[in-house]
Design an enzyme around this catalytic site. Structure first.
Site, PDB file in Angstrom:
ATOM      1  N   ILE A 155       0.840  -1.211   0.000  1.00 28.07           N
ATOM      2  CA  ILE A 155       0.000   0.000   0.000  1.00 28.07           C
ATOM      3  C   ILE A 155       0.874   1.260   0.000  1.00 28.07           C
ATOM      4  O   ILE A 155       0.630   2.196  -0.769  1.00 28.07           O
ATOM      5  CB  ILE A 155      -0.971  -0.010   1.203  1.00 28.07           C
ATOM      6  CG1 ILE A 155      -1.939  -1.194   1.087  1.00 28.07           C
ATOM      7  CG2 ILE A 155      -1.743   1.307   1.299  1.00 28.07           C
ATOM      8  CD1 ILE A 155      -2.780  -1.459   2.326  1.00 28.07           C
ATOM      9  N   ASP A 174      11.194   2.511   6.308  1.00 26.03           N
ATOM     10  CA  ASP A 174      10.744   1.127   6.387  1.00 26.03           C
ATOM     11  C   ASP A 174      11.894   0.299   6.927  1.00 26.03           C
ATOM     12  O   ASP A 174      13.062   0.651   6.732  1.00 26.03           O
ATOM     13  CB  ASP A 174      10.327   0.597   4.991  1.00 26.03           C
ATOM     14  CG  ASP A 174       9.501  -0.687   5.075  1.00 26.03           C
ATOM     15  OD1 ASP A 174       9.987  -1.685   5.625  1.00 26.03           O
ATOM     16  OD2 ASP A 174       8.352  -0.674   4.594  1.00 26.03           O
ATOM     17  N   THR A 232      -4.300   5.297   7.350  1.00 24.74           N
ATOM     18  CA  THR A 232      -5.238   4.290   6.828  1.00 24.74           C
ATOM     19  C   THR A 232      -4.795   2.902   7.282  1.00 24.74           C
ATOM     20  O   THR A 232      -5.280   1.903   6.751  1.00 24.74           O
ATOM     21  CB  THR A 232      -5.293   4.323   5.285  1.00 24.74           C
ATOM     22  OG1 THR A 232      -3.956   4.147   4.792  1.00 24.74           O
ATOM     23  CG2 THR A 232      -5.887   5.601   4.744  1.00 24.74           C
ATOM     24  N   SER A 233      -3.851   2.841   8.245  1.00 21.78           N
ATOM     25  CA  SER A 233      -3.277   1.538   8.601  1.00 21.78           C
ATOM     26  C   SER A 233      -3.981   0.874   9.784  1.00 21.78           C
ATOM     27  O   SER A 233      -4.809  -0.003   9.592  1.00 21.78           O
ATOM     28  CB  SER A 233      -1.788   1.683   8.873  1.00 21.78           C
ATOM     29  OG  SER A 233      -1.077   0.966   7.907  1.00 21.78           O
ATOM     30  N   ARG A 234      -3.639   1.291  10.986  1.00 19.36           N
ATOM     31  CA  ARG A 234      -4.309   0.783  12.182  1.00 19.36           C
ATOM     32  C   ARG A 234      -4.353   1.894  13.219  1.00 19.36           C
ATOM     33  O   ARG A 234      -3.396   2.653  13.384  1.00 19.36           O
ATOM     34  CB  ARG A 234      -3.566  -0.437  12.766  1.00 19.36           C
ATOM     35  CG  ARG A 234      -3.782  -1.731  11.994  1.00 19.36           C
ATOM     36  CD  ARG A 234      -5.227  -2.242  12.082  1.00 19.36           C
ATOM     37  NE  ARG A 234      -5.439  -3.459  11.317  1.00 19.36           N
ATOM     38  CZ  ARG A 234      -5.898  -3.496  10.066  1.00 19.36           C
ATOM     39  NH1 ARG A 234      -6.191  -2.381   9.423  1.00 19.36           N
ATOM     40  NH2 ARG A 234      -6.080  -4.654   9.453  1.00 19.36           N
ATOM     41  N   ASP A 258      -8.716   6.799   8.689  1.00 21.07           N
ATOM     42  CA  ASP A 258      -9.692   5.794   8.267  1.00 21.07           C
ATOM     43  C   ASP A 258      -9.775   4.699   9.336  1.00 21.07           C
ATOM     44  O   ASP A 258     -10.558   3.772   9.213  1.00 21.07           O
ATOM     45  CB  ASP A 258      -9.258   5.199   6.921  1.00 21.07           C
ATOM     46  CG  ASP A 258     -10.280   4.217   6.360  1.00 21.07           C
ATOM     47  OD1 ASP A 258     -11.463   4.602   6.267  1.00 21.07           O
ATOM     48  OD2 ASP A 258      -9.901   3.070   6.057  1.00 21.07           O
ATOM     49  N   GLU A 263     -11.954   1.702  17.419  1.00 21.74           N
ATOM     50  CA  GLU A 263     -12.950   1.634  16.344  1.00 21.74           C
ATOM     51  C   GLU A 263     -13.908   0.453  16.463  1.00 21.74           C
ATOM     52  O   GLU A 263     -15.019   0.500  15.941  1.00 21.74           O
ATOM     53  CB  GLU A 263     -12.265   1.616  14.966  1.00 21.74           C
ATOM     54  CG  GLU A 263     -11.517   0.338  14.641  1.00 21.74           C
ATOM     55  CD  GLU A 263     -10.947   0.357  13.225  1.00 21.74           C
ATOM     56  OE1 GLU A 263     -10.278   1.326  12.864  1.00 21.74           O
ATOM     57  OE2 GLU A 263     -11.191  -0.615  12.489  1.00 21.74           O
ATOM     58  N   HIS A 295     -13.088   3.088   8.339  1.00 22.33           N
ATOM     59  CA  HIS A 295     -12.386   1.909   7.808  1.00 22.33           C
ATOM     60  C   HIS A 295     -12.954   1.485   6.445  1.00 22.33           C
ATOM     61  O   HIS A 295     -13.331   0.335   6.243  1.00 22.33           O
ATOM     62  CB  HIS A 295     -12.454   0.736   8.803  1.00 22.33           C
ATOM     63  CG  HIS A 295     -11.238  -0.135   8.744  1.00 22.33           C
ATOM     64  ND1 HIS A 295     -10.539  -0.534   9.855  1.00 22.33           N
ATOM     65  CD2 HIS A 295     -10.572  -0.664   7.689  1.00 22.33           C
ATOM     66  CE1 HIS A 295      -9.518  -1.298   9.489  1.00 22.33           C
ATOM     67  NE2 HIS A 295      -9.516  -1.392   8.166  1.00 22.33           N
TER      68      HIS A 295
HETATM   69  P1  NAI Z   1       2.761  -4.911   3.604  1.00 20.02           P
HETATM   70  O1  NAI Z   1       3.074  -6.069   4.506  1.00 20.02           O
HETATM   71  O2  NAI Z   1       2.830  -5.099   2.129  1.00 20.02           O
HETATM   72  O3  NAI Z   1       3.705  -3.674   3.975  1.00 20.02           O
HETATM   73  C1  NAI Z   1       3.951  -3.254   5.261  1.00 20.02           C
HETATM   74  C2  NAI Z   1       5.324  -2.580   5.249  1.00 20.02           C
HETATM   75  O4  NAI Z   1       5.541  -2.008   6.535  1.00 20.02           O
HETATM   76  C3  NAI Z   1       6.479  -3.554   4.998  1.00 20.02           C
HETATM   77  O5  NAI Z   1       7.323  -3.044   3.979  1.00 20.02           O
HETATM   78  C4  NAI Z   1       7.194  -3.638   6.344  1.00 20.02           C
HETATM   79  O6  NAI Z   1       8.596  -3.830   6.218  1.00 20.02           O
HETATM   80  C5  NAI Z   1       6.875  -2.268   6.908  1.00 20.02           C
HETATM   81  N1  NAI Z   1       6.992  -2.185   8.364  1.00 20.02           N
HETATM   82  C6  NAI Z   1       6.715  -3.126   9.293  1.00 20.02           C
HETATM   83  N2  NAI Z   1       6.921  -2.641  10.526  1.00 20.02           N
HETATM   84  C7  NAI Z   1       7.351  -1.359  10.362  1.00 20.02           C
HETATM   85  C8  NAI Z   1       7.724  -0.346  11.257  1.00 20.02           C
HETATM   86  N3  NAI Z   1       7.730  -0.536  12.576  1.00 20.02           N
HETATM   87  N4  NAI Z   1       8.087   0.840  10.730  1.00 20.02           N
HETATM   88  C9  NAI Z   1       8.112   1.062   9.391  1.00 20.02           C
HETATM   89  N5  NAI Z   1       7.762   0.120   8.494  1.00 20.02           N
HETATM   90  C10 NAI Z   1       7.384  -1.072   8.981  1.00 20.02           C
HETATM   91  O7  NAI Z   1       1.320  -4.414   4.060  1.00 20.02           O
HETATM   92  P2  NAI Z   1       0.270  -3.571   3.194  1.00 20.02           P
HETATM   93  O8  NAI Z   1      -0.559  -4.496   2.389  1.00 20.02           O
HETATM   94  O9  NAI Z   1       0.961  -2.454   2.539  1.00 20.02           O
HETATM   95  O10 NAI Z   1      -0.674  -3.015   4.372  1.00 20.02           O
HETATM   96  C11 NAI Z   1      -0.199  -2.102   5.334  1.00 20.02           C
HETATM   97  C12 NAI Z   1      -1.227  -1.965   6.433  1.00 20.02           C
HETATM   98  O11 NAI Z   1      -2.390  -1.316   5.909  1.00 20.02           O
HETATM   99  C13 NAI Z   1      -1.773  -3.297   6.986  1.00 20.02           C
HETATM  100  O12 NAI Z   1      -0.927  -3.828   7.979  1.00 20.02           O
HETATM  101  C14 NAI Z   1      -3.097  -2.889   7.550  1.00 20.02           C
HETATM  102  O13 NAI Z   1      -2.915  -2.529   8.916  1.00 20.02           O
HETATM  103  C15 NAI Z   1      -3.488  -1.657   6.745  1.00 20.02           C
HETATM  104  N6  NAI Z   1      -4.664  -1.876   5.877  1.00 20.02           N
HETATM  105  C16 NAI Z   1      -5.729  -1.025   6.010  1.00 20.02           C
HETATM  106  C17 NAI Z   1      -6.856  -1.174   5.214  1.00 20.02           C
HETATM  107  C18 NAI Z   1      -8.016  -0.220   5.303  1.00 20.02           C
HETATM  108  O14 NAI Z   1      -9.070  -0.495   4.712  1.00 20.02           O
HETATM  109  N7  NAI Z   1      -7.891   0.902   5.986  1.00 20.02           N
HETATM  110  C19 NAI Z   1      -6.947  -2.282   4.256  1.00 20.02           C
HETATM  111  C20 NAI Z   1      -5.746  -3.079   4.144  1.00 20.02           C
HETATM  112  C21 NAI Z   1      -4.670  -2.878   4.960  1.00 20.02           C
END
Ligand code: NAI
Length: 332
Positions: A155, A174, A232-234, A258, A263, A295
């Site tokens: 993302i 990252d 938009t993460s958590r 988001d 939540e 969300h």
């Molecule tokens: P991903 O696993 O492809 O990427 C996550 C990245 O964060 C990785 O490159 C990882 O190395 C990095 N990372 C891990 N811990 C870290 C830290 N402490 N500091 C900096 N970087 C760190 O995951 P993706 O698919 O990109 O999703 C990211 C997040 O988005 C998910 O974990 C989820 O919480 C959130 N999400 C939210 C949605 C929504 O509808 N609002 C929908 C889908 C995901």
């Protein structure tokens, strides 16, 4: 094979029923979220299918195991709500959908940014009331701004690429930098440096034990006055009480969220006739420079199709003997 769904909404039923036509699973949908209060209704099911706010703590997983559940299928990417160790101890397979249209979430982050920046939500209402004045609608160009992206996985990478298209300077942090982004001129910096240098900061890392409250009173102090923060993460990545103070002091220029740390008591429900017993969200809702969506970043046709397809395929493969390795994204 029977699968019991929790937190199931009408749109989940629509997409899962459509893709289940080729699988023929017996599906039982429950609208309530999974937790200790409801886990005992699970009967004669091999799998449960859950979403972001279902709580799969060790005691809940113990009960699921005792009832014969062998698969926990997360129809989402994040898995901070599952005690993976407990699942592993019981030999329960946990799978997720690691990438369902990362563009859906990245594009929503941009939509939020441009809404709060160019105030299109206000303009829409004004024009409907024949108020064609521009006062109060002043925004800024994204072109030339410095955008810090925290977490450049699927993302974050999609978001960074969109920001490059706007003509922004993109900084990144990252644990595992992405070489293809570096080749495009994106600079990876230590977190502190990114926080100090960015006009806009967007969070795209998962929530882990190490980064809980990544945005807090101390890190907010490091940021540029007037910084725009997007999450938009958590929800747990931001200390809500601290960001409220940051908004009051104007250190934070705008906030787009988001996700929200409390939540699960609010989102995905119509509470329009209820008294909201959460003073922090009510305070956040009172700021003109805060945009909250519930969300919905993932909520596109493409993403829902992919979620249903991948989740049911994963369950089918896990249910087969001699499952080919690497076919299903497993967490345990
Ligand atoms: P991903 O696993 O492809 O990427 C996550 C990245 O964060 C990785 O490159 C990882 O190395 C990095 N990372 C891990 N811990 C870290 C830290 N402490 N500091 C900096 N970087 C760190 O995951 P993706 O698919 O990109 O999703 C990211 C997040 O988005 C998910 O974990 C989820 O919480 C959130 N999400 C939210 C949605 C929504 O509808 N609002 C929908 C889908 C995901």
């Amino acid at each position: 094979m029977k699968i019991i769904f929790f937190s199931a909404k009408p749109y989940d039923k629509l997409f899962f029923n459509r893709f289940n036509e080729s699988h023929g699973f017996e599906i039982e949908y429950h609208e309530t979220h999974l937790g200790p209060h409801i886990v005992n209704i699970v009967e004669n099911a091999e799998a449960v299918c859950v979403f972001v706010n279902d709580k799969l703590t060790a005691p809940v997983i113990d009960t699921l195991a005792a009832k014969g559940v062998t698969i926990i299928a997360l129809r989402c990417a994040g898995f901070n709500n599952v005690d993976l160790e407990a699942a592993k101890q019981h030999g329960i397979a946990v799978c997720r959908v690691p990438a369902y249209s990362p563009e859906a979430v990245a594009e929503h982050a941009v939509a939020m940014l441009q809404t709060i920046n160019r105030k299109t939500h206000k303009a829409y209402n004004r024009v409907r009331e024949q108020n064609f004045a521009l006062k109060g609608l002043l925004g800024f160009n994204l072109h030339g701004k410095t955008v810090g992206v925290i977490g450049t996985g699927k993302i974050g990478k999609a978001f960074a690429n969109i920001m490059l298209g706007f003509g922004c300077k993109v900084l990144a942090y990252d644990l595992f930098p992405d070489s293809s982004l570096k080749e495009k001129g994106i600079e990876y910096l230590p977190l502190e440096e990114l926080l100090k240098s960015s006009d806009i900061i967007s969070l795209h890392c998962p929530l882990t034990k190490d980064n809980h409250y990544l945005v807090n009173g101390t890190t907010l102090e490091l940021m540029k006055p007037g910084v725009v923060i997007i999450n938009t993460s958590r929800g747990g990545l931001i200390n809500t009480a601290d960001i409220i103070e940051g908004l009051k002091s104007k250190q934070v220029g705008a906030l787009c969220i988001d996700v929200y740390e409390q939540e699960e008591k609010l989102f995905f429900r119509d509470l329009s006739s209820n008294i909201i017993d959460d003073d922090n969200i009510k305070r956040l809702m009172s700021f003109p420079n805060v945009l909250i969506t519930a969300h919905q970043a993932f909520f596109t046709e493409e993403a829902l199709s992919e979620i249903a397809q991948v989740t049911l395929d994963s369950i089918a493969r896990l249910n087969q003997q001699n499952m080919p390795e690497g076919d299903v994204v497993m967490l345990t």
